[in-house]
Scaffold this motif. Structure first.
Motif, PDB file in Angstrom:
ATOM      1  N   ASP A   4       0.848  -1.193   0.000  1.00 33.57           N
ATOM      2  CA  ASP A   4       0.000   0.000   0.000  1.00 33.57           C
ATOM      3  C   ASP A   4       0.886   1.247   0.000  1.00 33.57           C
ATOM      4  O   ASP A   4       2.116   1.152   0.061  1.00 33.57           O
ATOM      5  CB  ASP A   4      -0.970  -0.008   1.181  1.00 33.57           C
ATOM      6  CG  ASP A   4      -0.279   0.020   2.538  1.00 33.57           C
ATOM      7  OD1 ASP A   4       0.802   0.632   2.667  1.00 33.57           O
ATOM      8  OD2 ASP A   4      -0.836  -0.550   3.485  1.00 33.57           O
ATOM      9  N   ARG A   5       0.282   2.409  -0.076  1.00 35.44           N
ATOM     10  CA  ARG A   5       1.027   3.670  -0.168  1.00 35.44           C
ATOM     11  C   ARG A   5       1.997   3.863   1.007  1.00 35.44           C
ATOM     12  O   ARG A   5       3.136   4.286   0.830  1.00 35.44           O
ATOM     13  CB  ARG A   5       0.057   4.839  -0.238  1.00 35.44           C
ATOM     14  CG  ARG A   5       0.748   6.176  -0.247  1.00 35.44           C
ATOM     15  CD  ARG A   5      -0.229   7.299  -0.329  1.00 35.44           C
ATOM     16  NE  ARG A   5      -0.304   7.695  -1.719  1.00 35.44           N
ATOM     17  CZ  ARG A   5      -1.234   8.458  -2.224  1.00 35.44           C
ATOM     18  NH1 ARG A   5      -2.215   8.889  -1.473  1.00 35.44           N
ATOM     19  NH2 ARG A   5      -1.209   8.794  -3.490  1.00 35.44           N
ATOM     20  N   GLY A   6       1.566   3.531   2.203  1.00 33.75           N
ATOM     21  CA  GLY A   6       2.420   3.675   3.385  1.00 33.75           C
ATOM     22  C   GLY A   6       3.647   2.783   3.323  1.00 33.75           C
ATOM     23  O   GLY A   6       4.758   3.202   3.681  1.00 33.75           O
ATOM     24  N   ILE A   8       5.057   1.607   0.581  1.00 38.27           N
ATOM     25  CA  ILE A   8       5.926   2.123  -0.477  1.00 38.27           C
ATOM     26  C   ILE A   8       6.727   3.310   0.050  1.00 38.27           C
ATOM     27  O   ILE A   8       7.929   3.425  -0.210  1.00 38.27           O
ATOM     28  CB  ILE A   8       5.107   2.497  -1.730  1.00 38.27           C
ATOM     29  CG1 ILE A   8       4.533   1.225  -2.365  1.00 38.27           C
ATOM     30  CG2 ILE A   8       5.960   3.266  -2.737  1.00 38.27           C
ATOM     31  CD1 ILE A   8       3.543   1.468  -3.476  1.00 38.27           C
ATOM     32  N   ASN A   9       6.084   4.175   0.826  1.00 37.41           N
ATOM     33  CA  ASN A   9       6.795   5.303   1.438  1.00 37.41           C
ATOM     34  C   ASN A   9       7.897   4.817   2.372  1.00 37.41           C
ATOM     35  O   ASN A   9       8.977   5.421   2.429  1.00 37.41           O
ATOM     36  CB  ASN A   9       5.833   6.227   2.181  1.00 37.41           C
ATOM     37  CG  ASN A   9       5.049   7.120   1.254  1.00 37.41           C
ATOM     38  OD1 ASN A   9       5.484   7.420   0.147  1.00 37.41           O
ATOM     39  ND2 ASN A   9       3.876   7.550   1.694  1.00 37.41           N
TER      40      ASN A   9
END
Length: 140
Positions: A4-6, A8-9
């Motif tokens: 998810d985006r988190g 990937i960050n």
């Protein structure tokens, strides 16, 4: 990639803080192509980087960074990007054991299936026993 985006960050932040800092750029050893290959490796096969023989990233063209890699081999410039080790770290796999513990098709563990075929249990080497003891001491 199943992140998810988190997540990937987190991968980007690990790469930025550990390997691709403001002062680490080098045309031959650590350039934007090294970053993209390391980032793609962490995203696409990051969960497999703890394996003893991780697969290569087939979708990343070898020619992209060929000149830099060839030049680095000819001239010693110090801190050269190690894509698999750095992607492993970026994917958060530093603390994972390097054995495949995934299930086989019949639902049994892959290591258990091979033990049943050979008929004997695999023994740890002295080096593996020492590493395991060290991990146990550090976790107390």
């Amino acid at each position: 990639c199943g992140l998810d985006r988190g997540q990937i960050n987190e991968v980007v932040n690990r790469l930025r803080s550990k390997f691709f800092t403001d002062s680490s750029y080098h045309l031959l050893n650590r350039n934007c192509n090294h970053f993209t290959e390391t980032f793609a490796t962490a995203l696409i096969i990051g969960d497999q980087l703890a394996d003893q023989n991780p697969p290569s990233l087939k979708m990343y063209p070898a020619w992209v960074n060929r000149l830099a890699k060839t030049s680095t081999n000819m001239i010693d410039h110090g801190d050269v990007c190690n894509v698999y080790l750095e992607a492993r770290s970026a994917a958060g796999m530093d603390d994972k054991v390097g054995w495949d513990l995934s299930s086989s098709k019949d639902g049994k563990s892959a290591s258990g299936a091979s033990q049943q075929k050979s008929g004997k249990k695999k023994e740890l080497t002295e080096k593996q026993k020492a590493a395991l003891a060290k991990l146990k001491r550090n976790n107390k």
